[in-house]
Design an enzyme around this catalytic site. Structure first.
Site, PDB file in Angstrom:
ATOM      1  N   GLU A 269     -20.921 -56.721  19.703  1.00 43.39           N
ATOM      2  CA  GLU A 269     -21.715 -56.156  20.794  1.00 43.39           C
ATOM      3  C   GLU A 269     -20.757 -55.545  21.804  1.00 43.39           C
ATOM      4  O   GLU A 269     -19.695 -56.113  22.093  1.00 43.39           O
ATOM      5  CB  GLU A 269     -22.553 -57.233  21.490  1.00 43.39           C
ATOM      6  CG  GLU A 269     -23.191 -56.690  22.776  1.00 43.39           C
ATOM      7  CD  GLU A 269     -24.446 -57.395  23.210  1.00 43.39           C
ATOM      8  OE1 GLU A 269     -24.566 -58.595  22.938  1.00 43.39           O
ATOM      9  OE2 GLU A 269     -25.302 -56.735  23.830  1.00 43.39           O
TER      10      GLU A 269
ATOM     11  N   CYS B 171     -28.396 -57.610  23.436  1.00 42.22           N
ATOM     12  CA  CYS B 171     -29.222 -56.992  24.486  1.00 42.22           C
ATOM     13  C   CYS B 171     -29.020 -55.485  24.592  1.00 42.22           C
ATOM     14  O   CYS B 171     -29.932 -54.785  25.031  1.00 42.22           O
ATOM     15  CB  CYS B 171     -28.911 -57.639  25.822  1.00 42.22           C
ATOM     16  SG  CYS B 171     -29.434 -59.361  25.884  1.00 42.22           S
TER      17      CYS B 171
ATOM     18  N   ASN C  50     -33.936 -57.379  19.008  1.00 40.75           N
ATOM     19  CA  ASN C  50     -32.900 -58.397  19.215  1.00 40.75           C
ATOM     20  C   ASN C  50     -33.562 -59.716  19.601  1.00 40.75           C
ATOM     21  O   ASN C  50     -34.131 -60.391  18.761  1.00 40.75           O
ATOM     22  CB  ASN C  50     -31.903 -57.925  20.277  1.00 40.75           C
ATOM     23  CG  ASN C  50     -30.891 -58.998  20.624  1.00 40.75           C
ATOM     24  OD1 ASN C  50     -30.378 -59.666  19.731  1.00 40.75           O
ATOM     25  ND2 ASN C  50     -30.613 -59.212  21.889  1.00 40.75           N
ATOM     26  N   GLU C  51     -33.536 -60.065  20.872  1.00 36.10           N
ATOM     27  CA  GLU C  51     -34.178 -61.327  21.283  1.00 36.10           C
ATOM     28  C   GLU C  51     -35.553 -60.989  21.833  1.00 36.10           C
ATOM     29  O   GLU C  51     -35.732 -60.853  23.039  1.00 36.10           O
ATOM     30  CB  GLU C  51     -33.336 -62.006  22.361  1.00 36.10           C
ATOM     31  CG  GLU C  51     -32.085 -62.639  21.812  1.00 36.10           C
ATOM     32  CD  GLU C  51     -31.211 -63.272  22.895  1.00 36.10           C
ATOM     33  OE1 GLU C  51     -31.371 -62.937  24.085  1.00 36.10           O
ATOM     34  OE2 GLU C  51     -30.353 -64.093  22.523  1.00 36.10           O
TER      35      GLU C  51
HETATM   36  O1  AHR Z   1     -24.027 -62.297  23.268  1.00 31.98           O
HETATM   37  C1  AHR Z   1     -24.435 -62.002  24.550  1.00 31.98           C
HETATM   38  C2  AHR Z   1     -25.937 -61.850  24.644  1.00 31.98           C
HETATM   39  O2  AHR Z   1     -26.552 -63.062  24.386  1.00 31.98           O
HETATM   40  C3  AHR Z   1     -26.552 -60.921  23.655  1.00 31.98           C
HETATM   41  O3  AHR Z   1     -26.522 -59.622  24.073  1.00 31.98           O
HETATM   42  C4  AHR Z   1     -27.961 -61.386  23.571  1.00 31.98           C
HETATM   43  O4  AHR Z   1     -28.546 -61.132  22.328  1.00 31.98           O
HETATM   44  C5  AHR Z   1     -27.869 -62.844  23.923  1.00 31.98           C
HETATM   45  O5  AHR Z   1     -28.741 -63.160  24.927  1.00 31.98           O
END
Ligand code: AHR
Length: 673
Positions: free
Chosen positions: A48, A242, A379-380
């Site tokens: 990321e 994110c 993602n989440e």
């Molecule tokens: O890894 C950091 C963040 O943690 C990521 O962007 C997200 O998916 C999670 O909340």
């Protein structure tokens, strides 16, 4: 006589073994009963762009804001003389450039100076490739001088190295020059001097080390890419968590903007620049120089499966708690463009060169397909029940639309859903059955949890439904309670947890620690696997834990129990965690033991099905100092795995490993069958 001595020796050994095992923890490993396959994707990496992981990190570009597209067009640049920002440049998506006009006095100079990402790190004697696009708007020719400088020197001359570039003609052209700094400096700046007599336009000013990973011009930092390669990843999830979603839809990661000529990839805001006001980085943007083509290419270099994740039309749900607010998310009936992006991505990766997106890939130098097999959607993300907002199936109704379209066109593509940001609780409980209903192939679980959680969840996967989708532990790390960053102790607990992942390899098909990278001056989130400054890097203990599992993942799980129970830190197991695999390629039985207790523990590992004494290769990861210690830039190898060896004994007719596992230790035993 000889015979008697031999018998005596064996008897003595056996009696010693029996004494040793009297208080020992006896593990039974069914070494000739290989069980579920361990997927090749089992241990991987999750990338990321957080903590300056891409620009300023893995992506080896040394100039920040090279195209003058930051909202503050001169962010990262100091200017002197007659410098004007223009916006009708040669690259449609990056229209800005800079006009350098003569300063109109013999002793005045027009110059722009870039300070890189926390400075520009250069190594003495190495080559750096400078490039820019330029023209002489009034025709004719001009000379630009390029200097790498040390502004802080007490010496007479700030120059570390320099080069001249001759520009000619009214047309925009790319120019390059090699600069060889005479000494190493981690905070250099790059100066571009305008011609003292002729106006010159400059754009996309770039500096890369010549030595990048595989020598590519738009390349990756060699030490960091090598560290990834050395992890032996089986899967590579990108472009992030994110940042896939964005704080708002506008700032989401858009893969189509990240491919094609690098000069024309538009800038994207990085949501991590403002996420934590106590760690605020206003100049954190994404150049997309490390884009989807480069991600796929890295997967190919590493021999692992690419796993891109795309936006499902929901911006970050943490940052947008009211999903009914207009403009926050894409309405369910307006998802077509987003779904098309997903379909086009598969075409970009796998499509024939005659297809629209397959041609884009081919034009970038890769006519062969990238052989994409997995795709993450969202993602989440999560749904809401009545007690928690009552907004309904915000995620799963969108996921269904993606899944219907993707399955129709690409029936063999494996789709990955998500159970949201939590590893348990109302949202997890709501989503997990919905993943099964929607028949995703895998779902992505995240857990950043403390020591207690890691020690008490050794059996997490043993009771999961085997009839539903498989699991991708897509983001996890042990975050020490009240602790500041990476610590040996927390990494050891990650190893303990991973034995549970391995034992359940029939269910868990992928696991990736997170986050991966962090610049020591630019981090927003910690702990992280690999840390670096502008010139150096080090691998954390968590990195080594990941690497040890990946390099010793075997091909099939072997049942391992103590008194009939899995060894998972259960009551009466004295803080021991263990798992075992067989590697059909090397013929090795591999046993992993983690002793999380503060005392040494005796273990007797009976390799049932193996007979006779034989050598054991041992790898040990432990530490004699404080449990809060970690590797650092100055002591990158303070805590590293150590190899040793010993011999197996024979006990109860089986080949048996008898050992005293030191306190707080991760140990791997490898025995040839
Ligand atoms: O890894 C950091 C963040 O943690 C990521 O962007 C997200 O998916 C999670 O909340």
């Amino acid at each position: 006589m000889k015979m008697t001595l031999k018998l005596l020796t064996s008897a003595a050994l056996l009696s010693a073994a029996l004494t040793a095992t009297a208080q020992s923890h006896v593990f039974d490993v069914k070494a000739s009963k290989p069980g579920a396959p361990v997927q090749s994707t089992m241990y991987g990496i999750f990338f990321e762009d957080i903590n300056y992981a891409a620009d300023g990190g893995l992506y080896a570009e040394l100039v920040m804001n090279r195209s003058f597209e930051f909202p503050n067009a001169f962010a990262g640049w100091d200017v002197s003389g007659k410098v004007t920002l223009m916006n009708d440049g040669p690259f449609e998506h990056n229209p800005h450039y800079v006009r350098l006009a003569p300063a109109d006095h013999r002793d005045k100079h027009t110059m722009i100076e870039n300070s890189g990402f926390f400075g520009i790190g250069v190594k003495g004697g190495e080559e750096y490739r400078f490039s820019l696009w330029a023209r002489v708007p009034d025709g004719g020719s001009a000379k630009l001088w390029i200097d790498l400088v040390d502004n802080a020197t007490m010496g007479d001359d700030q120059k570390l190295g320099n080069a001249g570039v001759d520009i000619s003609g009214k047309e925009w052209k790319k120019y390059t020059a090699i600069i060889k700094p005479k000494k190493t400096f981690d905070k250099a700046h790059l100066r571009v001097w305008g011609d003292s007599k002729v106006t010159t336009d400059v754009e996309h000013i770039s500096l890369f080390p010549v030595k990048t990973w595989k020598g590519r011009e738009n390349g990756m930092r060699q030490d960091l890419a090598q560290a990834l390669y050395d992890m032996k990843p089986g899967v590579f999830r990108f472009p992030g968590g994110c940042i896939v979603e964005g704080t708002d839809l506008e700032s989401r990661y858009q893969w189509k903007n990240s491919v094609g000529p690098v000069e024309n990839r538009p800038l994207n805001e990085n949501r991590w620049h403002y996420t934590f006001t106590q760690r605020y980085f206003p100049n954190y943007y994404q150049s997309y120089g490390l884009g989807f083509f480069e991600f796929f290419q890295l997967c190919e270099d590493f021999g692992c499966e690419p796993l891109p994740v795309i936006s499902c039309g929901l911006s970050c749900q943490f940052q947008n708690p009211d999903p009914t607010k207009p403009g926050v998310h894409v309405p369910v009936d307006q998802l077509d463009d987003y779904i098309q992006d997903a379909l086009d991505l598969v075409e970009f990766a796998n499509g024939d060169v005659t297809t629209k997106w397959g041609k884009v890939r081919a034009d970038m130098g890769h006519p062969e397909p990238f052989n994409l097999k997995f795709l993450g959607v969202g993602n989440e993300q999560w749904d809401y029940d009545e007690k928690h907002g009552g907004f309904g199936p915000v995620f799963t109704e969108r996921l269904k639309k993606f899944s219907d379209a993707l399955r129709k066109k690409y029936p063999t593509l494996k789709l990955i859903g998500t159970t949201g940001p939590n590893s348990e609780g109302w949202d997890f409980d709501l989503l997990q059955p919905r993943m099964k209903e929607l028949k995703v192939d895998l779902y992505d679980e995240h857990y950043y949890r403390n020591e207690e959680w890691f020690l008490s969840h050794g059996l997490r996967y043993d009771s999961y439904d085997r009839k539903g989708p498989r699991v991708f532990a897509g983001e996890y790390a042990c975050h020490g309670k009240g602790k500041k960053w990476n610590h040996f102790e927390t990494s050891l607990y990650e190893a303990a947890h991973m034995t549970g992942i391995e034992r359940n390899a029939d269910l868990v098909h992928m696991a990736t620690y997170a986050p991966l990278f962090a610049h020591v001056e630019g981090w927003q989130w910690r702990p992280d696997a690999i840390w670096y400054d502008n010139l150096r890097s080090f691998k954390s203990v968590s990195y080594y834990v990941q690497q040890l599992f990946a390099m010793n993942k075997g091909t099939n799980v072997l049942p391992l129990t103590m008194q009939g129970k899995p060894v998972a830190g259960q009551e009466g197991q004295d803080g021991l965690f263990a798992s075992s695999v067989f590697d059909s390629q090397t013929g090795e039985v591999i046993v992993k033991v983690v002793n999380t207790s503060k005392q040494a523990q005796s273990v007797t590992i009976q390799l049932q099905g193996l007979k006779g004494s034989r050598p054991i290769d041992i790898i040990t990861l432990n530490h004699n100092g404080s449990m809060d210690d970690e590797n650092t830039l100055d002591q990158p190898e303070k805590i590293v795995p150590v190899m040793s060896g010993m011999k197996c004994d024979v006990y109860k007719k089986f080949t048996t490993i008898i050992d005293e596992v030191p306190a707080m230790t991760f140990r791997i035993y490898k025995v040839k069958k």
